[in-house]
Design an enzyme around this catalytic site. Sequence first.
Site, mmCIF file in Angstrom:
data_model
loop_
_atom_site.group_PDB
_atom_site.id
_atom_site.type_symbol
_atom_site.label_atom_id
_atom_site.label_comp_id
_atom_site.label_asym_id
_atom_site.label_seq_id
_atom_site.Cartn_x
_atom_site.Cartn_y
_atom_site.Cartn_z
ATOM 1 N N ASN A 277 -2.325 -8.582 1.410
ATOM 2 C CA ASN A 277 -1.448 -8.904 2.843
ATOM 3 C C ASN A 277 -1.231 -9.981 3.111
ATOM 4 O O ASN A 277 -1.601 -10.264 4.454
ATOM 5 C CB ASN A 277 -1.239 -7.125 2.897
ATOM 6 C CG ASN A 277 -0.410 -6.170 1.875
ATOM 7 O OD1 ASN A 277 -0.021 -6.610 1.571
ATOM 8 N ND2 ASN A 277 -0.704 -4.838 2.546
ATOM 9 N N HIS A 363 5.063 5.311 5.521
ATOM 10 C CA HIS A 363 4.094 5.655 5.199
ATOM 11 C C HIS A 363 3.117 6.940 5.351
ATOM 12 O O HIS A 363 3.412 7.793 6.396
ATOM 13 C CB HIS A 363 3.030 4.357 6.411
ATOM 14 C CG HIS A 363 1.764 4.316 5.590
ATOM 15 N ND1 HIS A 363 0.781 4.493 6.147
ATOM 16 C CD2 HIS A 363 1.804 2.232 4.759
ATOM 17 C CE1 HIS A 363 -0.211 4.022 5.065
ATOM 18 N NE2 HIS A 363 0.150 2.936 4.447
ATOM 19 N N GLU A 409 9.385 3.066 10.087
ATOM 20 C CA GLU A 409 9.037 1.774 10.086
ATOM 21 C C GLU A 409 10.279 0.289 10.234
ATOM 22 O O GLU A 409 11.303 -0.008 9.811
ATOM 23 C CB GLU A 409 8.071 1.243 8.476
ATOM 24 C CG GLU A 409 6.967 2.098 8.033
ATOM 25 C CD GLU A 409 5.775 2.429 6.857
ATOM 26 O OE1 GLU A 409 6.241 0.880 6.254
ATOM 27 O OE2 GLU A 409 6.320 3.064 6.146
ATOM 28 N N SER A 413 6.926 -0.762 2.967
ATOM 29 C CA SER A 413 5.984 -1.667 2.253
ATOM 30 C C SER A 413 6.113 -1.353 1.075
ATOM 31 O O SER A 413 4.917 -2.151 0.372
ATOM 32 C CB SER A 413 4.079 -0.348 2.971
ATOM 33 O OG SER A 413 4.663 1.061 2.651
ATOM 34 N N ASP A 438 6.521 0.804 13.501
ATOM 35 C CA ASP A 438 4.968 0.582 12.840
ATOM 36 C C ASP A 438 5.661 -1.051 12.070
ATOM 37 O O ASP A 438 6.817 -1.051 11.458
ATOM 38 C CB ASP A 438 5.271 0.997 12.261
ATOM 39 C CG ASP A 438 3.727 0.857 11.334
ATOM 40 O OD1 ASP A 438 3.144 -0.603 11.456
ATOM 41 O OD2 ASP A 438 3.245 1.624 10.256
ATOM 42 N N HIS A 441 4.063 -4.661 8.281
ATOM 43 C CA HIS A 441 4.865 -5.985 7.514
ATOM 44 C C HIS A 441 5.329 -6.773 7.766
ATOM 45 O O HIS A 441 5.794 -7.691 6.601
ATOM 46 C CB HIS A 441 5.041 -5.504 6.325
ATOM 47 C CG HIS A 441 4.129 -4.485 5.435
ATOM 48 N ND1 HIS A 441 2.999 -4.523 4.613
ATOM 49 C CD2 HIS A 441 4.230 -2.898 5.497
ATOM 50 C CE1 HIS A 441 2.437 -3.845 3.594
ATOM 51 N NE2 HIS A 441 3.020 -3.016 4.484
ATOM 52 N N LYS A 472 -3.527 -7.680 8.407
ATOM 53 C CA LYS A 472 -2.524 -7.735 7.281
ATOM 54 C C LYS A 472 -2.188 -9.802 7.714
ATOM 55 O O LYS A 472 -2.902 -10.114 7.329
ATOM 56 C CB LYS A 472 -0.862 -7.220 7.011
ATOM 57 C CG LYS A 472 -1.615 -6.228 6.593
ATOM 58 C CD LYS A 472 -0.477 -5.208 6.323
ATOM 59 C CE LYS A 472 -0.772 -4.070 6.013
ATOM 60 N NZ LYS A 472 -1.353 -2.988 6.889
#
Length: 626
Positions: A277, A363, A409, A413, A438, A441, A472
């Site tokens: 990532n 997640h 998120e 992910s 979150d 990503h 990441k």
Amino acid sequence: MQTIFVSGNDTDAGKTHVLGQVAGTLAARGLAVQIVKFVETGMPRDDSPGDADRALAAAREIARGAGTLAAFRLARYSQPLAPTEAARRDGDVFSVEETAEKLRALPPCDVRLVEGAGGLGVPVGDAGTDWADFARERADATLIVIENRLGAISQARFLAAYCAAKGVPAPHFWLNEIRPQSEGVLASNALEIPKTGVPVVGRSAPGGEFSAGGLDALLCAGTPRADTGAPVAAAPETDSPRFAFFREKLAAVAAQGRERVLAAVPARADFVDLSANDYLSLARDAAVKAGAIRAVGAWGASSSASPLITGYREIHAELERELCAWLGFRCGLVWNTGYAANCCVLGTLPQAGDRIFADRLIHNSMIAGILKSGARFQRYRHNDAAHLRELLEKTRAEGFAGTTFVATESVFSMDGDYPDLAAMARLREEFGFVWIVDEAHATGWFGKNGGGLIDALGLAGEVDVLVGTLGKSLGAAGAYTLFNDETLRRYLVNFGAEFIFSTYLPPAAVGAALAAVRRVRDFSEEERAAMPALSRRWRARLREIAPGVPDGDSPVVPVPVGAETETMRVAARLRERGFRVGAIRPPTVPAGTSRLRLSLNRTLTDAQLERFAEALREALASRNEQ
């Protein structure tokens, strides 16, 4: 095998001459040495003797039959120009990737000396890449030949700084006196050039004399490459009845083909990594690594204590301030891991009797925290703001008097998609819930400041807790939470077990993260726009081969396969072709939805896309083969 890239401060530095001396010295020690001219320009005919031939002849004179010597030329063009231009004038296209495949196909040896064409800064790609970029990606160490003359000190200083900025692996200098110089010039160079921090490992003088007393340092530098990671050797197991339950569970998982194993990946593995990532390719960025090194120098290797004792250092506070200024929040906390941050936030802030609504695909770290909290938990359909509204309206109609939390998120992910965050912000304004987002990503890939989707949409003032990772896109380690109300920060500092009872994030990770944030903040608008555009290109091309690849522009690209065994087989075939991808299967994703998970990064080229597309086509076509 050790791969050493050989370059020079300029075209006429005499690197081929030095290459022969180095190769001969190493062969004289009994080593198997390869001399590889990666690309040769200014060679009209294939049968013309070239640099590799001349270096081999010189090396044989020095080795006198000891060791093993071999020479290879991988590409040739007639005009004495930079490779890209020389190829164009010959009606060809020079591809580093295609030529590197020839390099990988060479037989094994002890030391491989790879010489480029021209100096270290000569361009080798249309995107502006040069030999320094080549060395960073494909060499264990680098030998740079500098003509030993008046002006060499300045050249050495510029080269040392350039190597640091580019992340050139283990650079070393060799001083080559092509024409006789005065004693004063030689003495001054010998004194000043080592002060650049780059070791001088050898010197050549006119007439063929040379000294190579520092070659051992060059051979020991860097980390030798390997093609793939090997599974960690299993320790012996006992038949102790105390562990019978664990053995039974493991046997059941293994019978389903789902047992997970660790594979140790070498420091410089020779594959295109589409599984990590490191979306912005900052983990090996010279500035980020320098930030880690500076932090270790100032603060030591460990924080040595939990944050409420003495582990919270000034550098941690500096990172909090930098993150808040970057992303537009009032206060924040730094965490050891993203898992700990999510688990603590959702396990500590909601109380028994509160309610939590969360996207169905959040997640595991968020689920773990929610289940710990004791609050009532209900999932809404994935990315379905209308369903979330229904649940909120129902809660209001029931006269619920507690606190409501909503968790999502930004970029998911496993699917690489994202919700309508603006619609969720409007729901927060209407229903007054605590909103936890979150951005693990999305950070770095999106946003006018590179801060993620919340940054892109200008919603920082609407989010109560923003969770992000430092490991990441930012290429460091750890995580952060940002708040618009100091109350939440104070509460977690006082009641968050994951924060309180653990030795704090080490200074190196914090220093690297600080440097990474500053790098991202300095990206140009063109650099920011290029990343989502790259994702769109990859998705469109791969959809021609795998129609289930979804639209989107995030760095996470799922390639649906379906069956678990087929997914693992396709991933293995791709690994054979030099690409490492994530193979995602239950229980991470639901049964029947196993997939390849591609993690894109901003340095990927169109040539790599085409190579991967063809490799994927072949792997999918053969997935039913036993």
